[in-house]
Design a protein around this motif. Structure first.
Motif, short mmCIF file in Angstrom:
data_model
loop_
_atom_site.label_atom_id
_atom_site.label_comp_id
_atom_site.label_asym_id
_atom_site.label_seq_id
_atom_site.Cartn_x
_atom_site.Cartn_y
_atom_site.Cartn_z
N GLN A 134 5.64 -0.02 6.37
CA GLN A 134 5.75 1.38 5.93
C GLN A 134 7.18 1.87 6.02
O GLN A 134 7.66 2.60 5.14
CB GLN A 134 4.82 2.24 6.78
N GLU B 159 0.82 -1.21 0.00
CA GLU B 159 0.00 0.00 0.00
C GLU B 159 0.85 1.26 0.00
O GLU B 159 0.41 2.31 -0.47
CB GLU B 159 -0.93 -0.01 1.22
N ALA B 160 2.09 1.14 0.50
CA ALA B 160 3.00 2.28 0.52
C ALA B 160 3.82 2.40 -0.76
O ALA B 160 4.70 3.25 -0.85
CB ALA B 160 3.94 2.19 1.72
N ASP C 131 9.58 3.28 3.06
CA ASP C 131 10.30 4.56 3.16
C ASP C 131 11.79 4.36 2.87
O ASP C 131 12.42 5.18 2.19
CB ASP C 131 10.11 5.16 4.55
#
Length: 325
Positions: free
Chosen positions: A315, A30-31, A319
């Motif tokens: 997440q 989703e990220a 990143d």
């Protein structure tokens, strides 16, 4: 991969297909991560949840009261619907290097892959009888509580008819009820501390509701039996008074240990007291690009909390992949 070729490179590799690994994979997707390899050593996704047929899962994350398999199925269906997440089952990782190269075994083959980012969601293992120094013989009938749970709920085999449970952790409490429901007699749950280490709801629902005795400040001092467990010696740790209980089965439920031998192999710093990675931030290891989540980071009481923190790990990995190298 041939001896002289380089391993295939994947953006994100996740080791462990239990609730932590699945939540991290979905969150990373989703990220924005679209190349994810999820390695699971069992033949199914879901991890330990597959053998937890009792309810109590999902109260926080889904606002529903689910069994373990029902909770796992919510994530399995999402994984299966995302072609960018490749789930490789029966894939057992045997080696990890500091530059994030993994070697894993599949039936009939050995594979090597290099990860740009790596999430370890390998869960935990049970402490054994030897770790709490229970004296005596080594007869049949002594089991870790989680193994007994798998025997009953997955294999359909009742390990014994009269059980004593060492330790009042949640698995031990739940197995006391499970044995009782199967018609076996639970003679006692023995806890060395002054209070239970399990959830209050499990003490009530698994012991009090079934009139199963719970002895605080007691320990199993000795296991006796020649071929099969015959009895145990129970000792009050304060008064040293003792008594015997006849039984044919002893379940050990004395805590869990994060499963982190792979990252230790890669020279990640490990806390010798907890077997957890030493890190500067939640889920982040001492080697850049390696993240740890779920029970391999620390032992949680609730799977909902595992999911919450594993989403953060996914997440964080996303990143990291976006950062210029």
């Amino acid at each position: 991969m041939t001896r002289d070729s380089r391993p295939a490179t994947r953006d994100l590799v996740i080791v462990g297909g239990g609730p932590a690994g699945m939540a991290a994979a979905i969150a990373a997707h989703e990220a924005g991560v679209k190349d994810i390899l999820l390695l699971e050593r069992d033949q199914y996704l879901g991890g330990i949840l597959n053998q937890c047929i009792h309810t109590g899962f999902g109260l926080h994350h889904f606002k529903e009261d689910l069994t373990g398999p029902e909770y796992a199925d919510r994530f399995i269906k999402r994984i299966e619907a995302l072609p960018e997440i490749e789930a490789s089952l029966r894939s057992f990782v045997v080696k990890l290097t500091g530059d994030k190269v993994l070697t894993y075994l599949k039936p009939g083959t050995m594979e090597v892959v290099k990860a740009k980012a790596l999430i370890m969601a390998t869960g935990c293992r049970e402490r054994t009888r030897e770790m709490v120094h229970i004296a005596g013989t080594r007869p049949a009938g002594v089991y870790p509580a989680g193994l007994a749970q798998k025997m009953i709920n997955i294999e359909g085999w009742l390990p014994g008819k009269e059980a004593v449970i060492v330790g009042s952790g949640d698995i031990g409490l739940i197995m006391a009820r499970r044995f009782a429901l199967e018609g076996a007699k639970v003679k006692a749950v023995i806890e060395v501390q002054k209070e239970s280490r399990g959830l209050v709801r499990n003490v009530v629902q698994c012991l009090e509701d079934f009139a199963i005795p719970l002895y605080f400040r007691h320990r199993v001092a000795r296991i006796m039996g020649k071929d099969r467990v015959e009895k145990v010696l129970i000792e009050n740790v304060e008064t040293k008074e003792s008594f015997e209980l006849t039984c044919d089965t002893v379940l050990i439920s004395v805590g869990l240990i994060p499963e982190n031998e792979l990252i230790e192999m890669a020279c990640v710093e490990i806390d010798s007291m907890t077997n957890s990675p030493v890190s500067k931030a939640v889920n982040l290891c001492s080697i850049p690009g390696i993240f740890v989540c779920g029970n391999s980071y620390k032992v949680y009481d609730l799977v909902d909390s595992v999911t919450r923190d594993s989403i953060k790990a996914g997440q964080m990995a996303a990143d990291y992949l976006r950062e210029p190298k």
